[in-house]
Write an enzyme that holds these catalytic residues in place. Structure first.
Site, PDB file in Angstrom:
ATOM      1  N   LYS A 200      58.552 145.757  70.773  1.00 44.07           N
ATOM      2  CA  LYS A 200      58.292 145.296  72.146  1.00 44.07           C
ATOM      3  C   LYS A 200      59.163 144.079  72.402  1.00 44.07           C
ATOM      4  CE  LYS A 200      56.176 142.913  74.928  1.00 44.07           C
ATOM      5  NZ  LYS A 200      56.893 142.089  75.912  1.00 44.07           N
ATOM      6  N   GLY A 252      57.384 134.312  68.271  1.00 48.74           N
ATOM      7  CA  GLY A 252      57.116 133.800  69.608  1.00 48.74           C
ATOM      8  C   GLY A 252      56.320 132.516  69.522  1.00 48.74           C
ATOM      9  N   SER A 253      55.528 132.270  70.534  1.00 49.55           N
ATOM     10  CA  SER A 253      54.818 130.990  70.618  1.00 49.55           C
ATOM     11  C   SER A 253      53.635 130.936  69.643  1.00 49.55           C
ATOM     12  CB  SER A 253      54.308 130.784  72.038  1.00 49.55           C
ATOM     13  OG  SER A 253      53.384 131.793  72.372  1.00 49.55           O
ATOM     14  N   THR A 254      53.288 129.738  69.237  1.00 46.71           N
ATOM     15  CA  THR A 254      52.154 129.536  68.334  1.00 46.71           C
ATOM     16  C   THR A 254      50.859 130.013  68.994  1.00 46.71           C
ATOM     17  OG1 THR A 254      53.275 127.744  67.222  1.00 46.71           O
ATOM     18  CG2 THR A 254      50.879 127.758  67.056  1.00 46.71           C
ATOM     19  N   GLU A 255      50.771 129.780  70.302  1.00 43.94           N
ATOM     20  CA  GLU A 255      49.568 130.184  71.035  1.00 43.94           C
ATOM     21  C   GLU A 255      49.328 131.695  70.935  1.00 43.94           C
ATOM     22  OE1 GLU A 255      50.189 129.305  75.096  1.00 43.94           O
ATOM     23  OE2 GLU A 255      48.221 130.020  75.708  1.00 43.94           O
ATOM     24  N   GLY A 257      50.727 133.690  68.757  1.00 43.22           N
ATOM     25  CA  GLY A 257      50.557 133.992  67.328  1.00 43.22           C
ATOM     26  C   GLY A 257      49.095 133.860  66.913  1.00 43.22           C
ATOM     27  N   GLU A 274      56.203 134.349  62.986  1.00 41.25           N
ATOM     28  CA  GLU A 274      57.267 133.342  63.004  1.00 41.25           C
ATOM     29  C   GLU A 274      57.123 132.625  64.333  1.00 41.25           C
ATOM     30  OE1 GLU A 274      60.040 131.362  63.817  1.00 41.25           O
ATOM     31  OE2 GLU A 274      61.427 133.050  63.888  1.00 41.25           O
ATOM     32  N   CYS A 308      63.596 128.248  67.743  1.00 43.19           N
ATOM     33  CA  CYS A 308      62.342 127.796  67.114  1.00 43.19           C
ATOM     34  C   CYS A 308      62.593 126.741  66.053  1.00 43.19           C
ATOM     35  CB  CYS A 308      61.587 128.983  66.528  1.00 43.19           C
ATOM     36  SG  CYS A 308      62.624 130.051  65.540  1.00 43.19           S
ATOM     37  N   GLU A 405      56.663 121.444  71.376  1.00 45.15           N
ATOM     38  CA  GLU A 405      57.909 122.211  71.404  1.00 45.15           C
ATOM     39  C   GLU A 405      58.377 122.322  72.854  1.00 45.15           C
ATOM     40  OE1 GLU A 405      57.758 126.488  70.419  1.00 45.15           O
ATOM     41  OE2 GLU A 405      59.474 126.131  69.123  1.00 45.15           O
TER      42      GLU A 405
HETATM   43  P1  NDP Z   1      55.355 134.331  73.982  1.00 43.29           P
HETATM   44  O1  NDP Z   1      54.876 133.996  72.622  1.00 43.29           O
HETATM   45  O2  NDP Z   1      54.364 134.515  75.064  1.00 43.29           O
HETATM   46  O3  NDP Z   1      56.197 135.689  73.933  1.00 43.29           O
HETATM   47  C1  NDP Z   1      56.739 136.286  72.772  1.00 43.29           C
HETATM   48  C2  NDP Z   1      56.543 137.800  72.834  1.00 43.29           C
HETATM   49  O4  NDP Z   1      55.141 138.135  72.770  1.00 43.29           O
HETATM   50  C3  NDP Z   1      57.025 138.437  74.131  1.00 43.29           C
HETATM   51  O5  NDP Z   1      57.535 139.718  73.855  1.00 43.29           O
HETATM   52  C4  NDP Z   1      55.745 138.514  74.946  1.00 43.29           C
HETATM   53  O6  NDP Z   1      55.804 139.439  75.967  1.00 43.29           O
HETATM   54  C5  NDP Z   1      54.750 138.921  73.887  1.00 43.29           C
HETATM   55  N1  NDP Z   1      53.347 138.611  74.182  1.00 43.29           N
HETATM   56  C6  NDP Z   1      52.836 137.760  75.108  1.00 43.29           C
HETATM   57  N2  NDP Z   1      51.484 137.743  75.035  1.00 43.29           N
HETATM   58  C7  NDP Z   1      51.132 138.581  74.044  1.00 43.29           C
HETATM   59  C8  NDP Z   1      49.884 138.974  73.463  1.00 43.29           C
HETATM   60  N3  NDP Z   1      48.743 138.489  73.891  1.00 43.29           N
HETATM   61  N4  NDP Z   1      49.897 139.845  72.436  1.00 43.29           N
HETATM   62  C9  NDP Z   1      51.062 140.337  71.960  1.00 43.29           C
HETATM   63  N5  NDP Z   1      52.277 140.001  72.470  1.00 43.29           N
HETATM   64  C10 NDP Z   1      52.318 139.139  73.487  1.00 43.29           C
HETATM   65  O7  NDP Z   1      56.427 133.296  74.413  1.00 43.29           O
HETATM   66  P2  NDP Z   1      56.886 132.939  75.913  1.00 43.29           P
HETATM   67  O8  NDP Z   1      58.038 133.773  76.220  1.00 43.29           O
HETATM   68  O9  NDP Z   1      55.758 132.997  76.886  1.00 43.29           O
HETATM   69  O10 NDP Z   1      57.322 131.430  75.742  1.00 43.29           O
HETATM   70  C11 NDP Z   1      56.330 130.404  75.794  1.00 43.29           C
HETATM   71  C12 NDP Z   1      56.703 129.304  74.848  1.00 43.29           C
HETATM   72  O11 NDP Z   1      56.686 129.764  73.521  1.00 43.29           O
HETATM   73  C13 NDP Z   1      58.101 128.760  75.030  1.00 43.29           C
HETATM   74  O12 NDP Z   1      58.131 127.782  75.990  1.00 43.29           O
HETATM   75  C14 NDP Z   1      58.422 128.247  73.669  1.00 43.29           C
HETATM   76  O13 NDP Z   1      57.950 126.934  73.534  1.00 43.29           O
HETATM   77  C15 NDP Z   1      57.662 129.136  72.750  1.00 43.29           C
HETATM   78  N6  NDP Z   1      58.492 130.175  72.142  1.00 43.29           N
HETATM   79  C16 NDP Z   1      58.781 130.054  70.845  1.00 43.29           C
HETATM   80  C17 NDP Z   1      59.578 130.987  70.234  1.00 43.29           C
HETATM   81  C18 NDP Z   1      59.911 130.873  68.814  1.00 43.29           C
HETATM   82  O14 NDP Z   1      60.760 131.608  68.316  1.00 43.29           O
HETATM   83  N7  NDP Z   1      59.290 129.984  68.097  1.00 43.29           N
HETATM   84  C19 NDP Z   1      60.157 132.107  70.957  1.00 43.29           C
HETATM   85  C20 NDP Z   1      59.739 132.171  72.332  1.00 43.29           C
HETATM   86  C21 NDP Z   1      58.951 131.224  72.877  1.00 43.29           C
HETATM   87  P3  NDP Z   1      56.342 138.945  77.416  1.00 43.29           P
HETATM   88  O15 NDP Z   1      57.748 138.519  77.258  1.00 43.29           O
HETATM   89  O16 NDP Z   1      56.228 140.149  78.244  1.00 43.29           O
HETATM   90  O17 NDP Z   1      55.438 137.833  77.838  1.00 43.29           O
END
Ligand code: NDP
Length: 494
Positions: A200, A252-255, A257, A274, A308, A405
């Site tokens: 995804k 993706g985000s810690t939240e 995760g 990660e 990240c 972050e």
């Molecule tokens: P998210 O963690 O929301 O997105 C990462 C991925 O997860 C996307 O494909 C997203 O889909 C998907 N996703 C969102 N919600 C869910 C869920 N409940 N269950 C499963 N998958 C989900 O990151 P954001 O893009 O919203 O960015 C927000 C913040 O996160 C940034 O400002 C940054 O600080 C941090 N971030 C950190 C990253 C890292 O590598 N450490 C990478 C990206 C962001 P969709 O895109 O459709 O929302």
């Protein structure tokens, strides 16, 4: 480029105006054909979402719509997981590793052959400079497939048990900062280990994952081995909680995760996360200053700081703080912000309006809390999402810009006096993904590396990646490793 004036000032008086400037050198878009619409990739075919829904993907540098992309829902997730399960049981699971390797080599070779196409498409959909997509993202993505192809027939010798077995169907959710590269980080080890995948991609950057799906077709990969579901967070959530998935890999985000951890608790699914970071880049007084300045710039301004492991906190020894910050400002005044397709561009566009709002909000908090903001004078284009390279000095550890972050081109500068203080400040974060150390003393590098609580510690360099080197974090930065032998372990029942 006509436009608004960047914030800051002061630097014009510091850095002499350049005697000459670069002429624009835009990479041609003609190499890429972007379709008006894209479907989901399931069971080896592209097709619309079950309910026909779509969403637009735009170029963040211009706000121009690029394409309409299928929005996956629950029935599409069900279909993709069923296809992945069937492919796992009938074809990919039973296939000898040496045969699987041939497909991975083929994908790697096609990625190399179509490298320019991928680079241009990545810069259009993500906003990152073509210099980076061309020289970092695409070659590294190919390198991951090459590297893991080499492992596919040697898994018994990986030190992970005598007969390590694949886990089954992997559900993989990736972010928007390195769309193609993260797809490669996820798919290559999973496939090498004999798993099938449902990927995804992030909502704002679906296009290179779809082009990679086309490459899978071109490589003759059996249907269902790789499935790509474009869509929103709901599709990610549906994939994560699908009972037919054996392993979840998330970046993706810690939240989010944490949400995923909660969603799969007690299900027996394997998980690697990660997540975010707030890395310290530590500069000692014996470091070569110009080299360290390059490392600081690479650490936080690479990929607009959407990294990240970005070195977003500069910890500089007090005795050299003024000279390091001065030289850093001089260097930043030479960075070129603008058209991501221009080969001279150093800083591209912010990936989305939401991310720009988040950066603006956090930097405003930095002003309110009393830090001093500085940016070189630079023209921000009128259209698109842009943020100038920004340095905050006078930052205290309690400020939000030192703790949260920001995920943008924003550096917070703190100082220290002793190595012990540097370690204490560097580790004063809930994250633990990466760190950098700049010093001429090898013994000090080792001393620091033993004490820094980070998954990766770079010494006299920053943001270096290699498929053979495991990458991952501690604490709120997640768990599990990607890359190297350790990364394979995450996809094997050893
Ligand atoms: P998210 O963690 O929301 O997105 C990462 C991925 O997860 C996307 O494909 C997203 O889909 C998907 N996703 C969102 N919600 C869910 C869920 N409940 N269950 C499963 N998958 C989900 O990151 P954001 O893009 O919203 O960015 C927000 C913040 O996160 C940034 O400002 C940054 O600080 C941090 N971030 C950190 C990253 C890292 O590598 N450490 C990478 C990206 C962001 P969709 O895109 O459709 O929302």
């Amino acid at each position: 480029m006509a436009g608004k004036q960047g914030q800051g000032g002061g630097v014009a008086a510091r850095a002499a105006a350049p005697a000459w400037d670069y002429a624009p050198a835009p990479e041609s878009r003609d190499i890429v054909t972007i379709a008006a619409e894209y479907g989901l990739f399931t069971d080896g075919e592209f097709g619309p979402a079950a309910d026909g829904r779509q969403f637009p993907t735009i170029n963040p540098a211009t706000e121009e719509p690029l394409a309409r992309v299928a929005l996956a829902g629950q029935p599409d997730v069900d279909r993709a997981v069923a296809a992945a399960r069937a492919a796992y049981q009938r074809v990919w699971g039973p296939m000898p590793g040496a045969e699987r390797a041939k497909y991975l080599y083929r994908i790697a070779r096609i990625l190399q052959e179509r490298a320019r196409e991928f680079a241009v498409l990545e810069s259009l959909d993500n906003g990152k400079p073509i210099r980076e997509s061309r020289d970092v993202d695409v070659p590294l993505a190919a390198a991951h497939f090459f590297y893991h192809a080499g492992w596919a027939d040697k898994l018994e010798y990986a030190g992970l048990g005598q007969a390590p077995r694949p886990l089954g169907v992997a559900g993989q959710v990736i972010p928007w900062n390195f769309p193609l590269l993260m797809a490669a980080w996820k798919l290559a080890p999973a496939l090498a280990a004999g798993n099938t995948c449902v990927l995804k991609p992030a909502e704002t950057t679906p296009l290179t994952a779809l082009l990679l799906a086309e490459v899978c077709q071109q490589a003759g990969l059996p249907p269902g081995v790789v499935n790509v579901l474009t869509g929103a967070g709901e599709a990610g959530a549906a994939l994560v909680s699908h009972p037919g998935v054996d392993k979840i890999a998330f970046t993706g985000s810690t939240e989010v995760g944490k949400e995923i951890s909660r969603a799969i608790a007690g299900t027996g699914k394997r998980l690697t996360l990660e997540l975010g970071g707030k890395a310290a880049n530590v500069v000692f007084d014996d470091a070569p200053v110009d080299q360290a300045v390059e490392g600081i710039v690479n650490g936080i301004f690479f990929n607009q700081g959407h990294v990240c492991c970005a070195g977003s906190r500069l910890l500089v020894q007090e005795s050299v703080a003024d000279i390091v910050v001065d030289r850093l400002k001089d260097r930043l005044a030479t960075l070129r912000l603008g058209d991501p397709l221009d080969k001279n561009t150093d800083i591209g566009a912010i990936n989305s309006r939401e991310q720009l709002d988040k950066i603006s909000e956090l930097t405003a908090a930095g002003d309110a809390e009393g830090a001093q903001r500085w940016s070189p004078p630079c023209q921000l284009p009128e259209k698109g999402y842009w943020f100038p390279p920004t340095v905050f000095t006078g930052v205290s550890q309690s400020y939000r810009i030192a703790r949260e972050e920001i995920f943008g081109p924003v550096l917070s500068v703190l100082t220290f006096r002793t190595p012990e203080e540097a370690v204490a400040k560097a580790n004063n974060t809930p994250y633990g993904l990466s760190a950098g150390v700049w010093t001429e003393k090898g013994s000090r590098i080792l001393w620091m590396a033993q004490r820094l609580r980070a998954g990766v510690v770079w010494a006299n360099t920053y943001n270096r990646f290699d498929p053979a080197s495991p990458f991952g974090g501690y604490r709120e930065s997640g768990f599990g490793r990607e890359g190297g032998r350790h990364g394979l372990a995450a996809y094997l029942d050893a």
